[in-house]
Design a protein around this motif. Structure first.
Motif, PDB file in Angstrom:
ATOM      1  N   VAL A  25      -1.985  12.648   3.121  1.00  0.00           N
ATOM      2  CA  VAL A  25      -2.581  13.348   1.990  1.00  0.00           C
ATOM      3  C   VAL A  25      -3.449  12.401   1.165  1.00  0.00           C
ATOM      4  O   VAL A  25      -4.624  12.670   0.906  1.00  0.00           O
ATOM      5  N   ALA A  26      -2.867  11.290   0.736  1.00  0.00           N
ATOM      6  CA  ALA A  26      -3.589  10.355  -0.121  1.00  0.00           C
ATOM      7  C   ALA A  26      -2.940   8.984  -0.032  1.00  0.00           C
ATOM      8  O   ALA A  26      -1.746   8.880   0.254  1.00  0.00           O
ATOM      9  N   GLY A  27      -3.722   7.958  -0.296  1.00  0.00           N
ATOM     10  CA  GLY A  27      -3.195   6.609  -0.279  1.00  0.00           C
ATOM     11  C   GLY A  27      -3.888   5.735  -1.307  1.00  0.00           C
ATOM     12  O   GLY A  27      -5.040   6.009  -1.689  1.00  0.00           O
ATOM     13  N   VAL A  28      -3.194   4.710  -1.760  1.00  0.00           N
ATOM     14  CA  VAL A  28      -3.766   3.760  -2.720  1.00  0.00           C
ATOM     15  C   VAL A  28      -3.359   2.354  -2.279  1.00  0.00           C
ATOM     16  O   VAL A  28      -2.210   2.093  -1.953  1.00  0.00           O
ATOM     17  N   SER A  29      -4.344   1.485  -2.243  1.00  0.00           N
ATOM     18  CA  SER A  29      -4.092   0.138  -1.757  1.00  0.00           C
ATOM     19  C   SER A  29      -3.456  -0.719  -2.848  1.00  0.00           C
ATOM     20  O   SER A  29      -3.340  -0.317  -4.005  1.00  0.00           O
ATOM     21  N   TYR A  58      -2.733  -4.018   4.178  1.00  0.00           N
ATOM     22  CA  TYR A  58      -3.817  -4.056   3.194  1.00  0.00           C
ATOM     23  C   TYR A  58      -4.726  -2.833   3.322  1.00  0.00           C
ATOM     24  O   TYR A  58      -5.484  -2.508   2.418  1.00  0.00           O
ATOM     25  N   VAL A  59      -4.621  -2.165   4.461  1.00  0.00           N
ATOM     26  CA  VAL A  59      -5.483  -1.026   4.739  1.00  0.00           C
ATOM     27  C   VAL A  59      -4.698   0.261   4.518  1.00  0.00           C
ATOM     28  O   VAL A  59      -3.516   0.337   4.854  1.00  0.00           O
ATOM     29  N   ILE A  60      -5.347   1.277   3.970  1.00  0.00           N
ATOM     30  CA  ILE A  60      -4.693   2.570   3.796  1.00  0.00           C
ATOM     31  C   ILE A  60      -4.726   3.292   5.142  1.00  0.00           C
ATOM     32  O   ILE A  60      -5.755   3.815   5.560  1.00  0.00           O
ATOM     33  N   GLU A  61      -3.615   3.283   5.829  1.00  0.00           N
ATOM     34  CA  GLU A  61      -3.522   3.920   7.136  1.00  0.00           C
ATOM     35  C   GLU A  61      -3.196   5.402   6.972  1.00  0.00           C
ATOM     36  O   GLU A  61      -2.452   5.773   6.070  1.00  0.00           O
ATOM     37  N   ASN A  62      -3.737   6.239   7.863  1.00  0.00           N
ATOM     38  CA  ASN A  62      -3.422   7.664   7.774  1.00  0.00           C
ATOM     39  C   ASN A  62      -2.383   8.109   8.812  1.00  0.00           C
ATOM     40  O   ASN A  62      -2.079   9.295   8.899  1.00  0.00           O
ATOM     41  N   THR A  96       0.862  -1.167   0.000  1.00  0.00           N
ATOM     42  CA  THR A  96       0.000   0.000   0.000  1.00  0.00           C
ATOM     43  C   THR A  96       0.906   1.226   0.000  1.00  0.00           C
ATOM     44  O   THR A  96       1.929   1.263   0.696  1.00  0.00           O
ATOM     45  N   LEU A  97       0.545   2.220  -0.786  1.00  0.00           N
ATOM     46  CA  LEU A  97       1.383   3.403  -0.964  1.00  0.00           C
ATOM     47  C   LEU A  97       0.623   4.652  -0.540  1.00  0.00           C
ATOM     48  O   LEU A  97      -0.598   4.725  -0.703  1.00  0.00           O
ATOM     49  N   ALA A  98       1.349   5.609  -0.025  1.00  0.00           N
ATOM     50  CA  ALA A  98       0.699   6.826   0.453  1.00  0.00           C
ATOM     51  C   ALA A  98       1.608   8.023   0.252  1.00  0.00           C
ATOM     52  O   ALA A  98       2.827   7.890   0.131  1.00  0.00           O
ATOM     53  N   TRP A  99       0.975   9.179   0.206  1.00  0.00           N
ATOM     54  CA  TRP A  99       1.680  10.457   0.223  1.00  0.00           C
ATOM     55  C   TRP A  99       1.325  11.169   1.524  1.00  0.00           C
ATOM     56  O   TRP A  99       0.154  11.228   1.914  1.00  0.00           O
ATOM     57  N   PHE A 100       2.347  11.711   2.158  1.00  0.00           N
ATOM     58  CA  PHE A 100       2.199  12.553   3.332  1.00  0.00           C
ATOM     59  C   PHE A 100       2.848  13.896   3.036  1.00  0.00           C
ATOM     60  O   PHE A 100       3.616  14.023   2.076  1.00  0.00           O
ATOM     61  N   ARG A 101       2.555  14.882   3.855  1.00  0.00           N
ATOM     62  CA  ARG A 101       3.232  16.167   3.715  1.00  0.00           C
ATOM     63  C   ARG A 101       3.495  16.760   5.100  1.00  0.00           C
ATOM     64  O   ARG A 101       2.782  16.443   6.063  1.00  0.00           O
TER      65      ARG A 101
END
Length: 123
Positions: free
Chosen positions: A47-51, A101-105, A32-37
């Motif tokens: 910011v955003a995430g994709v599983s 597996y979950v998009i964590e924030n 799972t991939l995500a963008w933070f700022r």
């Protein structure tokens, strides 16, 4: 494993930028991939995430409708398309990856990180 971001810059309000994050050495499709700022003096925020397999996407409220996350597993790259940029979007943007597996924030949920790319939006 080190993620490598690119695409940041200094733009006027209303402009667009596309951030890229490459992940050499990672079995990309398994993460799972995500963008933070993180803006100066503030905590790092999701910011955003994709599983995996792009089954799910998730956005923070302040960017929904303006930003779009996508992934290309063949290229081992995740993108963040940022449109209608606002001065409050100015920050260092980081990509992150984890086998969840979950998009964590929460940033603590992600094992791998990039070095960050600076985005400055002027009014």
């Amino acid at each position: 494993v080190r993620l490598v971001e690119s695409g940041g810059g200094s733009v006027p309000a209303g402009a667009s930028l596309r951030l890229s994050c490459a992940a050499p050495g990672l079995t990309f499709g398994s993460y799972t991939l995500a963008w933070f700022r993180q803006a100066p003096g503030k905590e790092r925020e999701f910011v955003a995430g994709v599983s995996r397999r792009t089954v799910n996407k998730r956005y923070t409220d302040s960017v929904r409708g303006r930003f779009s996350i996508s992934r290309d597993n063949a290229q081992n790259t995740v993108y963040l398309q940022m449109d209608s940029l606002k001065p409050e979007d100015s920050a260092v943007y980081y990509c992150a990856a984890d086998v969840t597996y979950v998009i964590e924030n929460s940033p603590t949920a992600y094992e791998y990180w990039g070095q960050g790319t600076q985005v400055i939006v002027s009014s």
